[in-house]
Design a protein around this motif. Sequence first.
Motif, PDB file in Angstrom:
ATOM      1  N   SER A  43       0.807  -1.223   0.000  1.00 59.26           N
ATOM      2  CA  SER A  43       0.000   0.000   0.000  1.00 59.26           C
ATOM      3  C   SER A  43       0.839   1.272   0.000  1.00 59.26           C
ATOM      4  O   SER A  43       0.351   2.339  -0.372  1.00 59.26           O
ATOM      5  CB  SER A  43      -0.950   0.009   1.199  1.00 59.26           C
ATOM      6  N   GLN A  44       2.101   1.188   0.412  1.00 56.76           N
ATOM      7  CA  GLN A  44       2.950   2.372   0.468  1.00 56.76           C
ATOM      8  C   GLN A  44       3.791   2.551  -0.788  1.00 56.76           C
ATOM      9  O   GLN A  44       4.587   3.487  -0.885  1.00 56.76           O
ATOM     10  CB  GLN A  44       3.886   2.281   1.693  1.00 56.76           C
ATOM     11  N   GLU A  45       3.638   1.655  -1.768  1.00 56.07           N
ATOM     12  CA  GLU A  45       4.429   1.727  -2.983  1.00 56.07           C
ATOM     13  C   GLU A  45       3.869   2.762  -3.959  1.00 56.07           C
ATOM     14  O   GLU A  45       2.693   3.155  -3.871  1.00 56.07           O
ATOM     15  CB  GLU A  45       4.475   0.358  -3.660  1.00 56.07           C
ATOM     16  N   THR A  46       4.688   3.177  -4.891  1.00 57.24           N
ATOM     17  CA  THR A  46       4.245   4.088  -5.938  1.00 57.24           C
ATOM     18  C   THR A  46       4.030   3.358  -7.271  1.00 57.24           C
ATOM     19  O   THR A  46       3.382   3.887  -8.176  1.00 57.24           O
ATOM     20  CB  THR A  46       5.278   5.213  -6.171  1.00 57.24           C
ATOM     21  N   GLU A  47       4.577   2.130  -7.361  1.00 56.14           N
ATOM     22  CA  GLU A  47       4.507   1.389  -8.613  1.00 56.14           C
ATOM     23  C   GLU A  47       4.590  -0.106  -8.336  1.00 56.14           C
ATOM     24  O   GLU A  47       5.323  -0.547  -7.456  1.00 56.14           O
ATOM     25  CB  GLU A  47       5.664   1.814  -9.530  1.00 56.14           C
ATOM     26  N   ILE A  48       3.805  -0.895  -9.079  1.00 56.28           N
ATOM     27  CA  ILE A  48       3.912  -2.348  -9.017  1.00 56.28           C
ATOM     28  C   ILE A  48       4.053  -2.882 -10.437  1.00 56.28           C
ATOM     29  O   ILE A  48       3.691  -2.218 -11.409  1.00 56.28           O
ATOM     30  CB  ILE A  48       2.687  -3.005  -8.329  1.00 56.28           C
ATOM     31  N   MET A  49       4.584  -4.080 -10.542  1.00 53.88           N
ATOM     32  CA  MET A  49       4.794  -4.708 -11.847  1.00 53.88           C
ATOM     33  C   MET A  49       3.718  -5.763 -12.086  1.00 53.88           C
ATOM     34  O   MET A  49       3.403  -6.568 -11.200  1.00 53.88           O
ATOM     35  CB  MET A  49       6.169  -5.370 -11.882  1.00 53.88           C
ATOM     36  N   LEU A  50       3.130  -5.742 -13.283  1.00 55.19           N
ATOM     37  CA  LEU A  50       2.190  -6.767 -13.715  1.00 55.19           C
ATOM     38  C   LEU A  50       2.853  -7.557 -14.835  1.00 55.19           C
ATOM     39  O   LEU A  50       3.051  -7.053 -15.937  1.00 55.19           O
ATOM     40  CB  LEU A  50       0.881  -6.146 -14.211  1.00 55.19           C
ATOM     41  N   MET A  51       3.238  -8.816 -14.536  1.00 58.44           N
ATOM     42  CA  MET A  51       3.879  -9.654 -15.543  1.00 58.44           C
ATOM     43  C   MET A  51       2.817 -10.401 -16.348  1.00 58.44           C
ATOM     44  O   MET A  51       1.921 -11.024 -15.782  1.00 58.44           O
ATOM     45  CB  MET A  51       4.834 -10.661 -14.890  1.00 58.44           C
ATOM     46  N   LEU A 111      11.117  -0.575  -7.283  1.00 61.75           N
ATOM     47  CA  LEU A 111       9.934  -1.438  -7.357  1.00 61.75           C
ATOM     48  C   LEU A 111      10.159  -2.717  -6.549  1.00 61.75           C
ATOM     49  O   LEU A 111      11.156  -3.408  -6.731  1.00 61.75           O
ATOM     50  CB  LEU A 111       9.623  -1.791  -8.819  1.00 61.75           C
ATOM     51  N   HIS A 112       9.202  -3.026  -5.669  1.00 60.73           N
ATOM     52  CA  HIS A 112       9.373  -4.161  -4.762  1.00 60.73           C
ATOM     53  C   HIS A 112       8.239  -5.193  -4.839  1.00 60.73           C
ATOM     54  O   HIS A 112       8.254  -6.160  -4.081  1.00 60.73           O
ATOM     55  CB  HIS A 112       9.481  -3.667  -3.317  1.00 60.73           C
ATOM     56  N   HIS A 113       7.268  -4.978  -5.713  1.00 62.63           N
ATOM     57  CA  HIS A 113       6.125  -5.894  -5.751  1.00 62.63           C
ATOM     58  C   HIS A 113       5.726  -6.199  -7.186  1.00 62.63           C
ATOM     59  O   HIS A 113       5.605  -5.297  -8.017  1.00 62.63           O
ATOM     60  CB  HIS A 113       4.933  -5.313  -4.995  1.00 62.63           C
ATOM     61  N   CYS A 114       5.520  -7.494  -7.434  1.00 60.52           N
ATOM     62  CA  CYS A 114       5.145  -7.990  -8.764  1.00 60.52           C
ATOM     63  C   CYS A 114       3.939  -8.907  -8.621  1.00 60.52           C
ATOM     64  O   CYS A 114       3.827  -9.661  -7.648  1.00 60.52           O
ATOM     65  CB  CYS A 114       6.317  -8.754  -9.382  1.00 60.52           C
ATOM     66  N   GLU A 139      -3.494   6.009  -7.240  1.00 64.50           N
ATOM     67  CA  GLU A 139      -2.208   6.695  -7.382  1.00 64.50           C
ATOM     68  C   GLU A 139      -1.056   5.744  -7.667  1.00 64.50           C
ATOM     69  O   GLU A 139       0.030   6.177  -8.075  1.00 64.50           O
ATOM     70  CB  GLU A 139      -1.901   7.495  -6.109  1.00 64.50           C
ATOM     71  N   ILE A 140      -1.254   4.443  -7.469  1.00 64.93           N
ATOM     72  CA  ILE A 140      -0.180   3.475  -7.707  1.00 64.93           C
ATOM     73  C   ILE A 140      -0.152   3.077  -9.181  1.00 64.93           C
ATOM     74  O   ILE A 140      -1.153   2.648  -9.748  1.00 64.93           O
ATOM     75  CB  ILE A 140      -0.348   2.228  -6.809  1.00 64.93           C
ATOM     76  N   LYS A 141       1.011   3.218  -9.784  1.00 64.64           N
ATOM     77  CA  LYS A 141       1.176   2.896 -11.201  1.00 64.64           C
ATOM     78  C   LYS A 141       1.344   1.397 -11.399  1.00 64.64           C
ATOM     79  O   LYS A 141       2.077   0.740 -10.651  1.00 64.64           O
ATOM     80  CB  LYS A 141       2.399   3.632 -11.753  1.00 64.64           C
TER      81      LYS A 141
END
Length: 354
Positions: free
Chosen positions: A187-195, A256-259, A225-227
Motif C-alpha cells: 500500500s505504500q508503494e508508488t509502482e507495481i509490476m504486472l507480468m 519497485l518491490h512488488h510484482c 495513485e499506484i502505477k
Amino acid sequence: MTERIRIKDIAKRAGVSVGTVDRILHNRPNVSADAREKVEKALTEMNYQPNMYASALAYNKSYTFYLVLPKHDSEAYWEEIEEGARKATESRRDFHIGIQILFYDRFDNESFTQTCAACLEASPDGVVIVPVLLEITRKFTDQLHELNIPFILLDSYMPDLRPLSFLGQDSFASGYFAAKMLMLIASQETEIMLMKQMKNGIVVSKQQNNREVGLRHYMNDHFPEIKITEVNLPQDGTKREYDQILEKFFSAHPHLHHCITLNSKAHLVGDFLLRTNRRDVQIMGYDMVEKNAQCLRQGSISFLIAQHAYQQGYGCIETLFKAIVLKKKVEPVSYMPIELLTKENVDFYRRTQL
C-alpha cells in the motif's frame, strides 16, 4: 433401514402388470395413459426412489468422455486438470467410463478447429472444453448441441454457449481478491509490476483477462495513485530472453518491490530473483504447480492463489458421469474456492475431490 420397494409391490398397488411397471420405470413405449397414471400415483404414495447406480451398472454401457485442452509444458496447471480427470475416471471404472485427451495450440485458431473436428469424429458421449475466442468456440459447441452431446467448460465461463456446467473460479472476484491481498503489503508503494505472457500482443485466456479487470477495478477504487507497469515475457520465449527482459526491467526500476502475475508462471520471475540474489521483490502469482511451490518455499514468491486444478479435472468428469450415466441434474456453475497460499501453509494444501 428402509425396506426395498420391489417392482411387484408397485404393480400390486397400482393394479397393473409387472411388465407395465418395468416399461414405465425405464421410459419404454406402449403404455396407456391410464396405466401410467396409476403407476405414477403408486410411486408417489410409496415414496419410490430409483437406484440410479444399480440401473446404470445393469445397463452395462461404456462411455468415453473427451477433454479438449491446450498444449502445455510439464509441471503446468493443465497437468493437474488431467490428473484429476484420470482419478475420477478410475473411481468410476465399474461404470465403464473412459477418457481421451486432445490437445490444441492455444495461439492457433485453426489448431483448435481441427482438434474439435477430431473430437466430433470420435462421437464422444460428453466433452470437456477449455474454450478459445467465443465465436470460434461457438462453432464447435453448436455442433455438440445439434448432436445432443453434453459439454462442460473449464477455465473461461461463456454462458452464451449454453454448457451443461462450468467449473472454475469467478475470475473477476479472483483478480479483485488478488489485488486486495497484494495491497496489504504494497500500500505504500508508488509502482507495481504486472507480468504477462502474450503472443502477438494478445492474452488468449479470457480467465486471465477477467482477473485483470478485477485487479484494475480494485486498484482504481482504492489505490488509483499506484502505477501498474506491465512486463511481457513472450509465451514462446527462452530463459535467456526472459533473463534479459527482467534484468533490464529491474535495473530500470530499483524502487519497485512488488510484482503480480495472473497466470501460473510466477516461477519465471521467482527463479530469476533467486539466481540474481534479489531479495527485495515480492511476487504474487497463481496455481500450486511444483515450480511455483519451490519458489514459494525459497521465498522468491510470497503468495500463490490456488484454484484447485486437480479438483476441477476430477469434478468435470464426475459432473458428466452424473448427468449422462446417472441422468441426474447437475449444478450449472460450480465455482472453485479462492485460497491464498504462503510458504507456511503450502505443504498443508491438499487435493480434495468434489
